[in-house]
Scaffold this motif. Structure first.
Motif: not given
Length: 199
Positions: A19-36, A160-170
């Motif tokens: 876990v410490d290795e993963k935390v140390a490797a996560a250096t980029e900060q920006r907004g995200l695109l999340l799909v549920f 954040i995008i929600t919904g069934r059958n999210a488009h493959r491009e998203l």
């Protein structure tokens, strides 16, 4: 120390190192695109949970509700008085109730204009596009238009995008994709949706 305690300690030590290795490797900060996405319950609920989290830190947040916007929504009822939250609702409700492609498309385009304003505002930290996947599936919105708006949003903004059958491009664009899988749903056994639990 017993053998079991020793094995547990070694396992936890190895886990901590990983876990410490993963935390140390996560250096980029920006907004995200999340799909549920997926056919299971909880996509909108999970998204509203993230909206609540952002509001808890005082971040400006926008919610655009397609499909279910005319329904009661406990989360919206509780949070809409927050001055950092703006909510925009597609005025038709469920499209299978209206059964009118022209009016549904117009209503979708109207609320999409609100979404575009949110997606271009650098002061808005989080934008939820709830059930937008249906708008793409039914052809009320063009995937290229949605993709461009999301791709050109402010760097620090999360969507954040929600919904069934999210488009493959998203799905291809997304930083995080969560698929809700239905194992069993009470509604399929004739149990009504419950206020405060399902909506």
């Amino acid at each position: 120390m017993t053998d079991r305690q020793s094995r547990h300690r070694n396992a936890m030590r190895n886990l901590k190192s990983h876990v410490d290795e993963k935390v140390a490797a996560a250096t980029e900060q920006r907004g995200l695109l999340l799909v549920f996405t997926g056919n299971g319950k909880g996509k909108t609920t999970a998204a509203w949970g993230t909206v609540t989290r952002a509001l808890g830190y005082g971040y400006r947040t926008g919610v655009v509700q397609f499909i279910k916007g005319m329904w009661e929504c406990g989360e919206r009822e509780r949070l809409e008085s927050d001055p950092n939250l703006s909510v925009h609702i597609m005025a038709t409700g469920f499209t299978w109730e209206t059964q009118n492609r022209e009016s549904d498309t117009q209503a979708c385009q109207a609320v999409w204009a609100d979404a575009q304003r949110l997606l271009s505002d650098p002061e808005v930290y989080l934008v939820l596009l709830d059930e937008i996947t249906y708008m793409l599936k039914f052809g009320y919105l063009d995937i290229a238009t949605v993709r461009e708006a999301i791709a050109n949003r402010p760097t620090e903004q999360t969507v954040i995008i929600t919904g069934r059958n999210a488009h493959r491009e998203l799905l291809d664009m997304a930083d995080t994709v969560t698929e809700m899988q239905e194992v069993r749903h009470a509604f399929n056994d004739g149990v009504q949706a419950r206020r405060g639990i399902d909506y």
